[in-house]
Write a protein that holds these residues in place. Structure first.
Motif: not given
Ligand code: JHZ
Length: 358
Positions: A17-19, A24-26, A166-169, A267-270, A290-293, A295-297, A325-330, A332-334
């Motif tokens: 059930q890995y989420a 998910t990111s272009r 948790d996942e990032h030891v 982005g329901a990121t970890s 909001s999240d496009t995945t 399994i998270k919805q 929350f998905a600031w690392n994809h800023a 692409e998202i913006r």
């Molecule tokens: P994202 C995960 O961390 C878990 P997370 C893991 N432990 C790890 O190390 C990294 O990934 C690599 C959604 N989204 O990449 C999709 C939108 O809804 O920041 C994802 O659920 N719309 C393996 O979860 C989440 O956001 C969008 O346009 O912190 C992004 O998760 C985009 C681009 C993403 O990793």
């Protein structure tokens, strides 16, 4: 070594059930295409019938480029559901945890590997010595092991404390990687900064003495000393910066709530789990995430129980503010969310500092 103290059992995190799906990111898809291309050009070129292995190959986002070129490949991915997607696309994948005995099995079936890759995986594995020994066993004497993970120097510089969950030891540095792998006869021969996941480092390791060491290794080590990554006071300052960030984010959300503004998470990121629980954010502050995945919805965020809704909900009725929350994809998202801005929406960001941006 920067690491978490309480380490959950990997079998409770990586299962059927890995989420998280790598595809998910272009921008990340493009990044993995480049990663695969650099391995093909810099490591495999000229080799007869090469063999590559990817640890934590997820849905095959990187390996499909090797598959497409007919290169012998194997993914090791314990999370069955994401591995099934890869297998469905013809990518050879086994669903087991990697260790020395699995390395031995792989060698027996396929021979040793010319390249072993891992992206956002090594920092997830508590048994680092077991994996390092497995890599040593699986790698050809002139092979390379290339992995990348979020970088400690970036986390400290940007106060991106949400990399800790948790996942990032481990949150690796060039210094810690050099020392941890030297114990297993693997030498760090290159260290290359990446912009992905808010600042990552790509580490290239090879059996000791087999390859020239790039000048970048010494340069990065010197930078880390300058940044104070080897000094306790750096982490005390990091802690204070985390507390300041939390105070400012809570104040921002309170002010918006007092004005009756509607706020949603994006982005329901970890990473968001750390921010939400550390800052005490509740469904009263953020109506949903909001999240496009798929399994998270229709699930709830861990701890605070904020509902996770499909992206269509966000696009149907834009909130006034979106907490990114998905600031690392800023980027692409913006690029994608011009409609939200045109409708008067604003972003709330918190890395490297808390602010509201249109
Ligand atoms: P994202 C995960 O961390 C878990 P997370 C893991 N432990 C790890 O190390 C990294 O990934 C690599 C959604 N989204 O990449 C999709 C939108 O809804 O920041 C994802 O659920 N719309 C393996 O979860 C989440 O956001 C969008 O346009 O912190 C992004 O998760 C985009 C681009 C993403 O990793």
């Amino acid at each position: 070594m920067f690491q978490i103290v309480e380490q959950p059992d990997p079998a409770r995190m990586f299962h059927d059930q890995y989420a998280f799906y790598s595809s998910t990111s272009r921008n990340m898809q493009a990044h993995f295409e480049q990663f695969a291309g650099s391995v093909m050009n810099d490591v495999l070129a000229g080799l007869l019938n090469p063999f590559v292995v990817e640890l934590g190959s997820n849905d095959g986002t990187m390996l499909r480029h090797f598959h497409k070129r007919g290169i012998r490949h194997l993914g090791v991915e314990p999370s069955q559901n994401v591995a099934d997607v890869a297998r469905g696309n013809g990518i050879n994948t086994i669903s087991k945890f990697f260790n020395e005995s699995l390395a031995q099995e792989i060698v027996a079936d396929n021979g040793p590997a010319d390249a072993i890759m891992a992206a956002n995986v090594m920092c997830h594995i508590p048994d680092l010595p077991g994996v390092a020994a497995g890599v040593r066993r699986l790698l050809k004497p002139d092979g390379v092991f290339i992995f990348e993970d979020p970088y400690l120097g970036d986390m400290v510089a940007k106060t991106s404390y949400d990399q800790i969950y948790d996942e990032h030891v481990f949150i690796f540095s060039v210094n810690s990687v050099t020392r941890a792998f030297a114990m297993h006869g693997l030498e760090l021969v290159d260290a290359i900064q990446q912009v992905t996941h808010g600042g990552s480092m790509r580490y290239v390791l090879a059996p000791k003495g087999s390859r020239a060491v790039s000048s970048r290794v010494a340069e990065q080590l010197a930078k880390e000393r300058e940044q104070g990554l080897d000094r306790a006071e750096t982490y005390l300052r990091f802690k204070q910066n985390c507390e300041t960030s939390r105070t400012l984010l809570v104040q921002t959300l309170d002010a918006l709530s007092n004005k009756g503004k509607r706020v949603a998470g994006y982005g329901a990121t970890s990473k968001s789990t750390t921010v939400i629980n550390y800052c005490g954010i509740t469904p009263a502050d953020i109506a949903y995430i909001s999240d496009t995945t798929p399994i998270k919805q229709h699930k709830l965020s861990p701890g605070a129980h904020i509902p996770v809704k499909p992206y269509s909900e966000f696009a149907r009725d834009y909130p006034d503010y979106a907490l990114l929350f998905a600031w690392n994809h800023a980027n692409e998202i913006r690029e994608k969310e011009t409609g939200f801005i045109a409708a008067g929406g604003n972003w709330i960001v918190y890395v490297p500092e808390v602010k509201i941006v249109p």
